[in-house]
Design a protein around this motif. Structure first.
Motif, PDB file in Angstrom:
ATOM      1  N   ARG A 171       0.806  -1.224   0.000  1.00  0.00           N
ATOM      2  CA  ARG A 171       0.000   0.000   0.000  1.00  0.00           C
ATOM      3  C   ARG A 171       0.839   1.273   0.000  1.00  0.00           C
ATOM      4  O   ARG A 171       0.601   2.181  -0.788  1.00  0.00           O
ATOM      5  CB  ARG A 171      -0.935  -0.001   1.192  1.00  0.00           C
ATOM      6  N   PHE A 172       1.819   1.335   0.898  1.00  0.00           N
ATOM      7  CA  PHE A 172       2.573   2.579   1.029  1.00  0.00           C
ATOM      8  C   PHE A 172       3.755   2.667   0.070  1.00  0.00           C
ATOM      9  O   PHE A 172       3.981   3.706  -0.539  1.00  0.00           O
ATOM     10  CB  PHE A 172       3.036   2.776   2.476  1.00  0.00           C
ATOM     11  N   LEU A 173       4.506   1.589  -0.055  1.00  0.00           N
ATOM     12  CA  LEU A 173       5.671   1.617  -0.936  1.00  0.00           C
ATOM     13  C   LEU A 173       5.336   1.238  -2.371  1.00  0.00           C
ATOM     14  O   LEU A 173       6.133   1.454  -3.265  1.00  0.00           O
ATOM     15  CB  LEU A 173       6.763   0.684  -0.400  1.00  0.00           C
ATOM     16  N   LYS A 174       4.148   0.634  -2.558  1.00  0.00           N
ATOM     17  CA  LYS A 174       3.714   0.168  -3.884  1.00  0.00           C
ATOM     18  C   LYS A 174       4.787  -0.712  -4.522  1.00  0.00           C
ATOM     19  O   LYS A 174       5.103  -0.601  -5.700  1.00  0.00           O
ATOM     20  CB  LYS A 174       3.358   1.339  -4.784  1.00  0.00           C
ATOM     21  N   LYS A 175       5.344  -1.576  -3.708  1.00  0.00           N
ATOM     22  CA  LYS A 175       6.437  -2.443  -4.129  1.00  0.00           C
ATOM     23  C   LYS A 175       5.891  -3.621  -4.934  1.00  0.00           C
ATOM     24  O   LYS A 175       5.061  -4.388  -4.432  1.00  0.00           O
ATOM     25  CB  LYS A 175       7.187  -2.946  -2.897  1.00  0.00           C
ATOM     26  N   PRO A 176       6.351  -3.784  -6.166  1.00  0.00           N
ATOM     27  CA  PRO A 176       5.887  -4.912  -6.977  1.00  0.00           C
ATOM     28  C   PRO A 176       6.233  -6.243  -6.307  1.00  0.00           C
ATOM     29  O   PRO A 176       7.301  -6.403  -5.722  1.00  0.00           O
ATOM     30  CB  PRO A 176       6.661  -4.762  -8.293  1.00  0.00           C
ATOM     31  N   GLY A 177       5.303  -7.172  -6.387  1.00  0.00           N
ATOM     32  CA  GLY A 177       5.545  -8.502  -5.853  1.00  0.00           C
ATOM     33  C   GLY A 177       5.268  -8.655  -4.374  1.00  0.00           C
ATOM     34  O   GLY A 177       5.409  -9.754  -3.828  1.00  0.00           O
ATOM     35  N   ALA A 178       4.874  -7.582  -3.687  1.00  0.00           N
ATOM     36  CA  ALA A 178       4.662  -7.652  -2.241  1.00  0.00           C
ATOM     37  C   ALA A 178       3.564  -8.649  -1.882  1.00  0.00           C
ATOM     38  O   ALA A 178       3.710  -9.420  -0.927  1.00  0.00           O
ATOM     39  CB  ALA A 178       4.324  -6.273  -1.678  1.00  0.00           C
TER      40      ALA A 178
END
Length: 78
Positions: free
Chosen positions: A44-51
């Motif tokens: 949600r916050f970092l919008k990190k792919p694959g999370a």
């Protein structure tokens, strides 16, 4: 309140024979809670792919560690 609900769900899973009888309920709940916090932060916050995929793998690892053979077979988690 939230962590209490997770603990109750773990207790119910133990009563139903889905997790090992000797599993530490608080530890299982803690690991699940930590995973939820991590995926929330990264997705949600970092919008990190694959999370989300990493969270699903992490949850499968928790289930593999604490789940009974019958539960693993029933839920097709290898």
């Amino acid at each position: 309140i939230w962590l209490g609900a997770v603990v109750r769900a773990v207790q119910q899973a133990k009563q139903e024979g889905h997790i090992h009888a000797d599993a530490d309920e608080d530890q299982v709940a803690y690991e699940i809670h930590g995973l939820i916090l991590a995926v929330h932060y990264e997705a949600r916050f970092l919008k990190k792919p694959g999370a989300i995929d990493r969270a699903v793998r992490g949850f499968h690892h928790i289930v593999q560690r604490y789940g009974t053979p019958q539960a693993l077979a029933q839920f097709a988690i290898a």
